[in-house]
Enzyme design. Structure first.
Site, PDB file in Angstrom:
ATOM      1  N   HIS A 140       2.688   7.077  -1.819  1.00 13.64           N
ATOM      2  CA  HIS A 140       3.680   6.002  -1.825  1.00 13.64           C
ATOM      3  C   HIS A 140       5.026   6.483  -1.311  1.00 13.64           C
ATOM      4  O   HIS A 140       5.768   5.727  -0.685  1.00 13.64           O
ATOM      5  CB  HIS A 140       3.781   5.374  -3.215  1.00 13.64           C
ATOM      6  CG  HIS A 140       2.675   4.387  -3.437  1.00 13.64           C
ATOM      7  ND1 HIS A 140       2.761   3.090  -3.030  1.00 13.64           N
ATOM      8  CD2 HIS A 140       1.424   4.543  -3.942  1.00 13.64           C
ATOM      9  CE1 HIS A 140       1.624   2.468  -3.297  1.00 13.64           C
ATOM     10  NE2 HIS A 140       0.799   3.322  -3.857  1.00 13.64           N
ATOM     11  N   ASP A 197       8.388   5.566   5.422  1.00 16.98           N
ATOM     12  CA  ASP A 197       7.993   5.078   6.742  1.00 16.98           C
ATOM     13  C   ASP A 197       8.866   3.856   7.055  1.00 16.98           C
ATOM     14  O   ASP A 197       8.595   2.744   6.613  1.00 16.98           O
ATOM     15  CB  ASP A 197       6.506   4.700   6.697  1.00 16.98           C
ATOM     16  CG  ASP A 197       5.994   4.184   8.029  1.00 16.98           C
ATOM     17  OD1 ASP A 197       6.809   3.793   8.882  1.00 16.98           O
ATOM     18  OD2 ASP A 197       4.767   4.158   8.208  1.00 16.98           O
ATOM     19  N   ARG A 254       7.469   0.628   8.994  1.00 13.09           N
ATOM     20  CA  ARG A 254       6.614  -0.140   8.091  1.00 13.09           C
ATOM     21  C   ARG A 254       7.440  -0.964   7.113  1.00 13.09           C
ATOM     22  O   ARG A 254       7.321  -2.177   7.032  1.00 13.09           O
ATOM     23  CB  ARG A 254       5.705   0.812   7.302  1.00 13.09           C
ATOM     24  CG  ARG A 254       5.045   0.189   6.080  1.00 13.09           C
ATOM     25  CD  ARG A 254       4.623   1.281   5.100  1.00 13.09           C
ATOM     26  NE  ARG A 254       4.039   0.736   3.887  1.00 13.09           N
ATOM     27  CZ  ARG A 254       4.724   0.456   2.779  1.00 13.09           C
ATOM     28  NH1 ARG A 254       6.033   0.646   2.727  1.00 13.09           N
ATOM     29  NH2 ARG A 254       4.107  -0.018   1.713  1.00 13.09           N
ATOM     30  N   GLY A 259      -1.781  -5.605  -4.347  1.00 14.00           N
ATOM     31  CA  GLY A 259      -1.670  -4.142  -4.255  1.00 14.00           C
ATOM     32  C   GLY A 259      -0.218  -3.761  -4.138  1.00 14.00           C
ATOM     33  O   GLY A 259       0.192  -3.156  -3.153  1.00 14.00           O
ATOM     34  N   GLU A 306      -9.236  -9.315  -7.932  1.00 12.79           N
ATOM     35  CA  GLU A 306     -10.439 -10.128  -8.107  1.00 12.79           C
ATOM     36  C   GLU A 306     -10.572 -10.622  -9.556  1.00 12.79           C
ATOM     37  O   GLU A 306     -11.239 -11.629  -9.808  1.00 12.79           O
ATOM     38  CB  GLU A 306     -11.691  -9.324  -7.720  1.00 12.79           C
ATOM     39  CG  GLU A 306     -11.860  -9.077  -6.207  1.00 12.79           C
ATOM     40  CD  GLU A 306     -11.052  -7.885  -5.682  1.00 12.79           C
ATOM     41  OE1 GLU A 306     -10.219  -7.330  -6.437  1.00 12.79           O
ATOM     42  OE2 GLU A 306     -11.244  -7.519  -4.501  1.00 12.79           O
ATOM     43  N   GLU A 329       0.534  -5.173   1.832  1.00 14.51           N
ATOM     44  CA  GLU A 329       0.492  -4.096   2.834  1.00 14.51           C
ATOM     45  C   GLU A 329      -0.836  -3.400   2.592  1.00 14.51           C
ATOM     46  O   GLU A 329      -0.951  -2.524   1.743  1.00 14.51           O
ATOM     47  CB  GLU A 329       1.681  -3.156   2.661  1.00 14.51           C
ATOM     48  CG  GLU A 329       1.937  -2.322   3.904  1.00 14.51           C
ATOM     49  CD  GLU A 329       1.080  -1.073   3.989  1.00 14.51           C
ATOM     50  OE1 GLU A 329      -0.157  -1.188   4.218  1.00 14.51           O
ATOM     51  OE2 GLU A 329       1.655   0.011   3.806  1.00 14.51           O
ATOM     52  N   GLU A 342     -10.355   2.402   4.898  1.00 10.18           N
ATOM     53  CA  GLU A 342      -9.946   2.468   3.493  1.00 10.18           C
ATOM     54  C   GLU A 342      -8.934   1.383   3.153  1.00 10.18           C
ATOM     55  O   GLU A 342      -8.202   1.495   2.167  1.00 10.18           O
ATOM     56  CB  GLU A 342      -9.336   3.836   3.145  1.00 10.18           C
ATOM     57  CG  GLU A 342     -10.291   5.001   3.270  1.00 10.18           C
ATOM     58  CD  GLU A 342     -11.118   5.242   2.024  1.00 10.18           C
ATOM     59  OE1 GLU A 342     -10.854   4.599   1.001  1.00 10.18           O
ATOM     60  OE2 GLU A 342     -12.036   6.069   2.092  1.00 10.18           O
ATOM     61  N   HIS A 346       3.514   6.261   9.603  1.00  8.94           N
ATOM     62  CA  HIS A 346       2.611   7.211   8.940  1.00  8.94           C
ATOM     63  C   HIS A 346       1.156   6.974   9.352  1.00  8.94           C
ATOM     64  O   HIS A 346       0.296   7.812   9.107  1.00  8.94           O
ATOM     65  CB  HIS A 346       2.767   7.133   7.415  1.00  8.94           C
ATOM     66  CG  HIS A 346       2.118   5.948   6.785  1.00  8.94           C
ATOM     67  ND1 HIS A 346       2.660   4.686   6.826  1.00  8.94           N
ATOM     68  CD2 HIS A 346       0.955   5.813   6.118  1.00  8.94           C
ATOM     69  CE1 HIS A 346       1.873   3.841   6.206  1.00  8.94           C
ATOM     70  NE2 HIS A 346       0.829   4.497   5.761  1.00  8.94           N
TER      71      HIS A 346
END
Lengths: 370, 370
Positions: free
Chosen positions: B20, B26, B29, B53, B104, B120, B129, B275
């Site tokens: 993180h 970054d 981003r 997330g 979920e 993100e 991934e 990154h």
């Protein structure tokens, strides 16, 4: 196609190869070895050398290029198979014998001894995951009396520092306060020191040597623990947030002539960056210091009882009032200022005496001796 | 001291925090998200948003800063505890509700729907991934009809390239030939593509889109496989050694006014490094090409059957003679040169017709439309 297939035979793990790529691409590292060997060509001529942990074999090839008669390139990992091919590709397969074995298990023909041992065994802060034990074992078993070690000595240095990357920007990152995050980051460093390139401007005080390792003489047990208690005066105002640790290795120089000085591989913040960067032990807090403030600490570097290839680094913050200061000390405590003035006066007097006895020629050497 | 102790409660793994940290540091981003949100302040005002997330919570905070009424910040890992503190530290704990759960499994009060989903989710070459599946699941479950996705679309681009870092220097590294080593390095890349910053000068041909993902509409099963067969003419002479893959994400722009265009997060070799860098699929061989030579390939990006978060990337080198070329094609094969000339002539004729009908004012737009 066939060539590519063949090389599968000496396939090494992805990680191994990437580590060696990093090391090969580390110019200060590789050039130091190359210079140390090629500037001693006359010494290497017709010598028998052992390369402990030869990896891809590049150091062995430098030795062969310098005229070595025989090089035993010992490598415990599967990389040995790759090293054999690299040696062949460079036409040195008659001179370099790659031995796929732990060095502790190697037996040389006729229990032969070698003239020199070369090894790149250094890890982070010199000793982390290093293989110095194996190098010392190899020395005791294989090095001739009077043989040479490349490198021949290593020194670990420490200095107090700021760590702006763990403090400064996190209070306002893109307009967001990330202080809790930064606190967590710093806390994590109590388990794992920070490996980073420290800027020279972030060093808060002069360096001090934690230890000096003589590769020709130190025993394995000498490496079990290094400790230092020290005080330095902050050389500028700033935030004392960690101890910066790095190392320097010295190679034998001038073995045959006076032209070349010793080659030094220096991983300090002031030298070109290497893949070792510097290791920073992060303090639990940030301490604001003014120029001249005494910074007193103790550092204990102790071999881990379980994993002997690792060390525990422990910093203790000391009270400058209760610790012996060096002579002279750069801190601004009255005692140290007085001692410093006294010592400077003594030095001046001695210089005058020198000048009286030796005329007006006062060389740097004389000043160093004072 | 107590504060430091407390933060142990939301202690996350060293690796999580470092990942993180890398993402927060970054700038292209993080600034893309910040711009996409803050340039749409009028849109975000009083809206209900879900951050899928949320990690450290920074994107949720941007949304709160932009005036969102409520932000559900969903994070499955222990980082959720840290995010809660970061939210509190920024004074948004009344607006942002951190939910420590897989998205979920989340149930919102009164089965509420949200106006916008921000996330993100991107990994190397976009899909590696990544957690796009979770974002799509969240969209289907929580997004209102006509709601917005941040980002709203993503494109994967590919272009043939040279990889000098895997070829050039290894034939003579410090005077030693390391070709076998480099061959092993390259072979390893058949298992794991190379993540590196490709220099724009190392791109050998124009980019082509492998896929365009519409975050508002694509289903999870749409992500199972992307394939392309393509031919490009080499735009200069050089060595064709790999396929460079990168992505671009587009955010909803001009939601409320015409002043701000869409914000784009572009990870191409021509844009500032992120990154993610670029992903290079390394070919088993190096192919020398002249300017204009046709480079024909097929790329299949297929979800791994076992680990659904991974993809298998397979490149097939095709024969330019047997593959359909694009219209027009930049390669120098006779057919393509003739077609290109023909198309250019047609374009000229159409332009003349335009000029006739619309006077002499020929704007760029007209040319684009041809």
């Amino acid at each position: 196609m066939e060539v590519e297939k063949e090389s599968n035979e000496y396939f090494s793990s992805y990680e191994d190869l990437e580590v060696h790529r990093l090391m090969l691409e580390d110019e200060p590292r590789t050039l130091a070895y190359q210079n140390a060997i090629l500037s001693n060509e006359a010494y290497f001529k017709d010598k028998v050398v052992m390369d402990v942990g030869c990896g891809t074999g590049i150091l062995s090839i430098f030795c062969a290029q310098a005229g070595a008669k025989k090089v035993y390139a010992v490598e415990a990992s599967d990389l040995a198979n790759l090293a054999k091919e690299v040696v062949k590709e460079n036409g040195f397969d008659e001179i370099i014998e790659v031995i796929h074995s732990r060095v502790e298990d190697v037996i040389l023909p006729d229990n032969m001894k070698v003239d020199a041992i070369i090894s790149e065994w250094m890890g982070f802060y010199l000793l982390h995951e290093g293989m110095l034990d194996s190098v010392i074992a190899a020395r005791d078993k294989f090095l001739k009396d009077g043989g040479e070690m490349f490198p021949e000595s290593a020194t670990i240095y420490i200095a107090p520092c700021s760590i702006p990357s763990l403090y400064d920007k996190w209070d306002n990152l893109y307009g967001v306060s990330m202080s809790t995050f930064a606190k967590c980051l710093r806390q994590n460093k109590s388990n794992k020191p920070e490996i980073l390139n420290v800027k020279p401007a972030d060093l808060l005080g002069p360096q001090v040597a934690l230890c000096w390792i003589n590769l020709k003489e130190n025993k394995m047990s000498d490496l079990d623990k290094y400790s230092i208690q020290h005080v330095v005066g902050a050389r500028k105002s700033g935030f004392y947030q960690g101890l910066c640790v790095w190392f320097e290795c010295k190679f034998p120089g001038q073995l045959n002539n006076g032209e070349n000085g010793a080659v030094v591989l220096d991983t300090s913040p002031e030298s070109p960056a290497t893949h070792w960067k510097q290791t920073v032990i992060v303090l639990p807090h940030s301490y604001e210091v003014e120029e001249g403030d005494p910074i007193a600490f103790q550092l204990d570097m102790t071999r881990d009882a379980v994993n002997r290839r690792r060390y525990n680094l422990q910093v203790t913050i000391l009270d400058p009032e209760t610790v012996d200061h060096p002579l002279p000390c750069t801190c601004h405590m009255t005692r140290c200022i007085l001692i410093k003035i006294f010592m400077e006066q003594q030095a001046e007097k001695e210089l005058e005496t020198h000048a009286k006895y030796e005329g007006n020629v006062i060389e740097d050497e004389d000043i160093d001796e004072v």
